[in-house]
Design a protein around this motif. Structure first.
Motif, mmCIF file in Angstrom:
data_model
loop_
_atom_site.group_PDB
_atom_site.id
_atom_site.type_symbol
_atom_site.label_atom_id
_atom_site.label_comp_id
_atom_site.label_asym_id
_atom_site.label_seq_id
_atom_site.Cartn_x
_atom_site.Cartn_y
_atom_site.Cartn_z
ATOM 1 N N LEU A 139 45.715 25.668 -92.008
ATOM 2 C CA LEU A 139 44.884 24.895 -92.924
ATOM 3 C C LEU A 139 43.706 24.255 -92.198
ATOM 4 N N MET A 140 43.974 23.719 -91.014
ATOM 5 C CA MET A 140 42.918 23.079 -90.243
ATOM 6 C C MET A 140 41.850 24.087 -89.833
ATOM 7 N N LYS A 141 42.286 25.277 -89.427
ATOM 8 C CA LYS A 141 41.327 26.295 -89.015
ATOM 9 C C LYS A 141 40.483 26.759 -90.196
ATOM 10 N N ALA A 142 41.112 26.956 -91.344
ATOM 11 C CA ALA A 142 40.358 27.359 -92.532
ATOM 12 C C ALA A 142 39.311 26.301 -92.876
ATOM 13 N N TYR A 143 39.688 25.057 -92.795
ATOM 14 C CA TYR A 143 38.790 23.935 -93.104
ATOM 15 C C TYR A 143 37.579 23.955 -92.177
ATOM 16 N N LYS A 144 37.813 24.141 -90.873
ATOM 17 C CA LYS A 144 36.721 24.132 -89.898
ATOM 18 C C LYS A 144 35.832 25.363 -90.051
ATOM 19 N N LEU A 145 36.429 26.523 -90.326
ATOM 20 C CA LEU A 145 35.636 27.738 -90.540
ATOM 21 C C LEU A 145 34.704 27.566 -91.738
ATOM 22 N N GLN A 146 35.230 26.988 -92.801
ATOM 23 C CA GLN A 146 34.419 26.792 -94.002
ATOM 24 C C GLN A 146 33.286 25.795 -93.761
ATOM 25 N N LYS A 147 33.560 24.743 -92.986
ATOM 26 C CA LYS A 147 32.519 23.769 -92.670
ATOM 27 C C LYS A 147 31.415 24.422 -91.850
ATOM 28 N N LYS A 148 31.806 25.282 -90.897
ATOM 29 C CA LYS A 148 30.814 25.982 -90.088
ATOM 30 C C LYS A 148 29.943 26.878 -90.972
ATOM 31 N N ALA A 149 30.583 27.630 -91.872
ATOM 32 C CA ALA A 149 29.842 28.529 -92.751
ATOM 33 C C ALA A 149 28.912 27.746 -93.681
ATOM 34 N N ALA A 150 29.404 26.594 -94.154
ATOM 35 C CA ALA A 150 28.607 25.774 -95.070
ATOM 36 C C ALA A 150 27.345 25.251 -94.390
ATOM 37 N N GLN A 151 27.405 25.007 -93.080
ATOM 38 C CA GLN A 151 26.244 24.479 -92.357
ATOM 39 C C GLN A 151 25.075 25.454 -92.336
ATOM 40 N N VAL A 152 25.360 26.745 -92.513
ATOM 41 C CA VAL A 152 24.277 27.739 -92.549
ATOM 42 C C VAL A 152 24.044 28.250 -93.968
ATOM 43 N N GLY A 153 24.562 27.525 -94.966
ATOM 44 C CA GLY A 153 24.268 27.842 -96.363
ATOM 45 C C GLY A 153 25.238 28.749 -97.074
ATOM 46 N N PHE A 154 26.296 29.216 -96.365
ATOM 47 C CA PHE A 154 27.272 30.098 -97.020
ATOM 48 C C PHE A 154 28.337 29.217 -97.673
ATOM 49 N N ASP A 155 28.064 28.792 -98.939
ATOM 50 C CA ASP A 155 28.951 27.825 -99.586
ATOM 51 C C ASP A 155 28.713 27.850 -101.092
ATOM 52 N N TRP A 156 29.703 27.373 -101.818
ATOM 53 C CA TRP A 156 29.539 27.202 -103.252
ATOM 54 C C TRP A 156 28.561 26.049 -103.509
ATOM 55 N N GLU A 157 27.882 26.114 -104.634
ATOM 56 C CA GLU A 157 26.923 25.055 -104.962
ATOM 57 C C GLU A 157 27.575 23.935 -105.750
ATOM 58 N N ARG A 158 28.550 24.279 -106.620
ATOM 59 C CA ARG A 158 29.178 23.274 -107.483
ATOM 60 C C ARG A 158 30.690 23.370 -107.380
ATOM 61 N N ILE A 159 31.359 22.245 -107.557
ATOM 62 C CA ILE A 159 32.820 22.220 -107.446
ATOM 63 C C ILE A 159 33.467 23.035 -108.556
ATOM 64 N N GLU A 160 32.789 23.147 -109.704
ATOM 65 C CA GLU A 160 33.345 23.951 -110.800
ATOM 66 C C GLU A 160 33.545 25.398 -110.366
ATOM 67 N N GLU A 161 32.669 25.884 -109.513
ATOM 68 C CA GLU A 161 32.793 27.253 -109.019
ATOM 69 C C GLU A 161 34.024 27.390 -108.118
ATOM 70 N N VAL A 162 34.340 26.326 -107.414
ATOM 71 C CA VAL A 162 35.509 26.361 -106.534
ATOM 72 C C VAL A 162 36.785 26.349 -107.356
ATOM 73 N N TYR A 163 36.823 25.496 -108.391
ATOM 74 C CA TYR A 163 37.998 25.501 -109.275
ATOM 75 C C TYR A 163 38.201 26.899 -109.876
ATOM 76 N N ALA A 164 37.129 27.529 -110.277
ATOM 77 C CA ALA A 164 37.225 28.876 -110.863
ATOM 78 C C ALA A 164 37.767 29.873 -109.835
ATOM 79 N N LYS A 165 37.337 29.714 -108.578
ATOM 80 C CA LYS A 165 37.805 30.614 -107.521
ATOM 81 C C LYS A 165 39.305 30.436 -107.289
ATOM 82 N N VAL A 166 39.772 29.190 -107.339
ATOM 83 C CA VAL A 166 41.213 28.935 -107.175
ATOM 84 C C VAL A 166 41.991 29.617 -108.297
ATOM 85 N N GLU A 167 41.514 29.460 -109.511
ATOM 86 C CA GLU A 167 42.189 30.082 -110.653
ATOM 87 C C GLU A 167 42.161 31.610 -110.530
#
Length: 496
Positions: free
Chosen positions: A379-407
Motif C-alpha cells: 500500500l505504501m509503495k502504491a501511494y508513493k508511486l502515484q504521488k510521483k506520477a501525479a507530480q508530472v501530471g499523470f493523475d485524475w482531475e476530479r475525485i468523482e473519476e477516482v470513485y468511478a475507477k474503484v467501482e
C-alpha cells in the motif's frame, strides 16, 4: 624595532606559584597589561611597584566573552604598534591553557606583523592534579563551562573530566545539565574554589544534582568529575554500545550473533521498524524508548558486519549522515533561506538532485518513478508511486473519476475468472489507494486503524464468550455477529 607582545602567565594561585622567569618579565613591564585584576598575584605585583592596566572595563562594554576577548586583542595590537619597546600582557594561569586571548593573538599577530612571545606559568591544571589527587595519565577531558558542547556525549566516563571557568551558579547549572546526560543525578562530583591559595581554598564534594546550589563560584572555580568504570554510567554512551556489538560478533562472543548475515536478519529490521511505529500509534514513550533501541541494534549489527570486511563501520555511517544533513539543509547551515516547510523541502530536493549529478546520474534521464524503494509494503509503495506520477501530471482531475475507477475495478473483479482474480484484486487495491490520496488519507494509516478496530471488537467477542463459559469453536456465527454489533455500538459510543 618591530612591534611585539609578550604574554606571561600569572599562575593559578598567589605569588608563590610564580616562576622566576615570569616574575622578571612582570617587573620589566611599564605598564603591565592584564586581562583582569581579579587575581591573587595582582596585589603582590602592585605592592612591588609595577603599574597595572586591567581590561576589566571591556567585560561591561561587551555582550559576550568572545567579543570581550576580541576587543582586548584589538587593543593589545594597537598598543604594540604604538610602543617602541614592546608590551607585556599577563593572564591568569598558563597562557596556553583555556586562554582565548592567547589563541586570538597567535592567529592575528603573524598577519599584522607583531612578534609574539608566550611565557608559561603554572596553570590551574597543576593545582587540580595535586589538590584533587588524580594522575592525568589515566586520561582526562577539559571543558570550558562557558562553551560546553551541545551534548554530554562528548564525555568519556572512563576518563576524568575537568570543567573550568565556572564563574557563577548559572554556568554551574549549565555544567550540571551537560553532565546529567551521562552521569546519574547522585553521582559525586568535586568543586574546587581558589585551589592552592592558603586560607582561601575550598574543596567540596556533592551529588551532581546539587552542583548549582553551592556558593562561592568565581574566576578560580572548577569542577572535577572522577573517572568510573561503572556499567550504569558507561551504558549511557554510544561507544559502549559499539563495543558490546563488537564483542557479540567476536570469536568469543555469542554463537547466534556470530552466525548472522545481512540476509538472515533482514526481516528483523522491518519487524523492529513496525514495532516502533506501534509505540508511536499507542503514544507510549516508555515502549518507544525500548523499541528504538531494538531498531538501533539492527543498524549496529549491519554496520559491524561491514566493519569486519573493511568496507565501512558505524563511524562512517554517522559521518555520512552528518555530512548529508548539513549539505541538504543549506537554509540552516548555509546561505540559502527557507521561510516555510515547502521551501525547505525544495532546498532538500535540489541538493539531492545535485548529489546525483556529482555521482554521474542525470536526474533528467531517470524515470519519474525513481526513488521509490523496491521493498516497501504494497500500500505504501502504491501511494508513493502515484504521488510521483501525479507530480508530472499523470493523475485524475476530479475525485468523482477516482470513485468511478474503484467501482469499475470492483465490477471487473466480480466478473474475473479464477486465474485473473489476483491481478484484478491488485487493480482494485491500487484504485483504492488512489482514492485515499485524493482524500488526503495515508492508506497505511487507514488500514492500521481498521486493523486495530477489528482486534478490539473481536477481543470483545472473546471476552463476552469467556464470561459465558463458551469457546469460539463452540459458538455459532449468528451469536458472534450479535456480539460484534454490540461491540460496534460500544465503540461508537466511546468514539473509537
Amino acid at each position: 624595532m618591530s612591534p611585539s607582545i609578550t604574554v606571561v602567565g600569572l599562575g593559578s594561585g598567589d605569588e608563590n606559584q610564580l616562576t622566576l622567569g615570569a616574575w622578571k618579565t612582570l617587573q620589566s613591564a611599564d605598564p603591565l597589561y592584564v586581562r583582569t585584576d581579579r587575581h591573587p598575584v595582582i596585589d603582590y605585583v602592585t605592592r612591588n611597584g609595577v603599574k597595572v592596566h586591567p581590561f576589566d572595563s571591556l567585560y561591561e562594554a561587551n555582550d559576550s566573552f568572545e567579543s570581550v576577548y576580541e576587543a582586548i586583542v584589538d587593543e593589545l595590537l594597537r598598543l604594540a604598534r604604538n610602543s617602541s619597546s614592546g608590551i607585556v600582557y599577563a593572564v591568569p594561569g598558563h597562557p596556553m591553557v583555556a586562554e582565548s586571548t592567547t589563541r586570538l593573538l597567535r592567529e592575528r599577530c603573524p598577519q599584522e606583523g607583531v612578534a609574539l612571545t608566550v611565557t608559561g606559568g603554572e596553570s590551574f591544571l597543576d593545582q587540580a592534579f595535586s589538590r584533587f589527587g588524580f594522575d592525568p595519565i589515566e586520561g582526562f577531558s577539559l571543558f570550558d563551562a562557558t562553551a560546553l558542547p551541545a551534548s554530554g556525549a562528548a564525555v568519556d566516563p572512563r576518563m576524568h573530566a575537568l570543567i573550568a571557568q565556572v564563574y557563577d551558579a548559572h554556568t554551574a547549572s549549565d555544567a550540571k545539565l551537560f553532565l546529567m546526560s551521562v552521569y546519574p543525578d547522585d553521582y559525586e562530583v568535586t568543586v574546587g574554589h581558589e585551589l592552592g591559595l592558603a586560607g582561601r581554598e575550598t574543596i567540596v564534594t556533592v551529588p551532581l544534582y546539587e552542583l548549582d546550589r553551592l556558593d562561592g563560584y568565581g574566576n578560580l572555580s572548577l569542577i572535577w568529575v572522577p573517572r568510573t568504570d561503572a556499567e550504569a554510567v558507561r551504558n549511557r554512551s554510544f561507544e559502549r554500545l559499539r563495543e558490546i556489538v563488537d564483542i557479540l560478533r567476536s570469536p568469543d562472543g555469542c554463537p547466534w550473533d556470530r552466525e548472522q548475515t545481512h540476509a538472515s536478519i533482514r526481516k528483523n529490521l522491518i519487524e523492529e521498524t513496525y514495532e516502533v511505529l506501534e509505540t508511536i500509534d499507542d503514544d507510549d514513550p516508555e515502549a518507544m524508548c525500548e523499541e528504538l533501541g531494538d531498531l538501533l541494534l539492527q543498524i549496529m549489527l549491519h554496520s559491524q558486519m561491514e566493519a569486519e570486511t573493511g568496507a565501512f563501520d558505524v563511524w562512517d555511517v554517522i559521518a555520512g549522515l552528518n555530512e548529508k544533513l548539513i549539505r541538504r539543509h543549506p537554509h540552516v547551515f548555509g546561505d540559502l533561506g527557507a521561510d516555510d516547510a515547502d521551501e525547505a523541502l525544495r532546498n532538500w530536493n535540489a541538493m539531492k538532485a545535485e548529489e546525483k549529478k556529482r555521482r554521474g546520474i542525470d536526474p533528467q534521464q531517470q524515470s519519474a518513478l525513481a526513488g521509490v524503494p523496491r521493498d516497501l509494503p504494497g500500500l505504501m509503495k502504491a501511494y508513493k508511486l502515484q504521488k510521483k506520477a501525479a507530480q508530472v501530471g499523470f493523475d485524475w482531475e476530479r475525485i468523482e473519476e477516482v470513485y468511478a475507477k474503484v467501482e469499475e475495478e470492483l465490477a471487473e473483479l466480480k466478473e474475473a475468472p479464477e486465474d485473473q482474480r489476483l491481478e484484478e484484486l491488485g487493480d482494485l487495491l491500487f484504485a483504492v489507494v488512489n482514492l485515499s490520496r485524493f482524500l488526503r488519507i495515508d492508506p497505511e494509516e487507514a488500514i492500521a486503524s481498521t486493523n486495530g478496530k477489528f482486534v478490539r471488537r473481536f477481543g470483545y467477542i472473546e471476552s463476552q464468550l469467556r464470561l459465558k463459559g463458551q469457546k469460539l469453536d463452540q459458538t455459532g456465527l449468528q451469536e458472534m455477529e450479535f456480539l460484534w454489533q454490540e461491540a460496534k455500538k460500544l465503540s461508537k459510543n466511546a468514539g473509537s
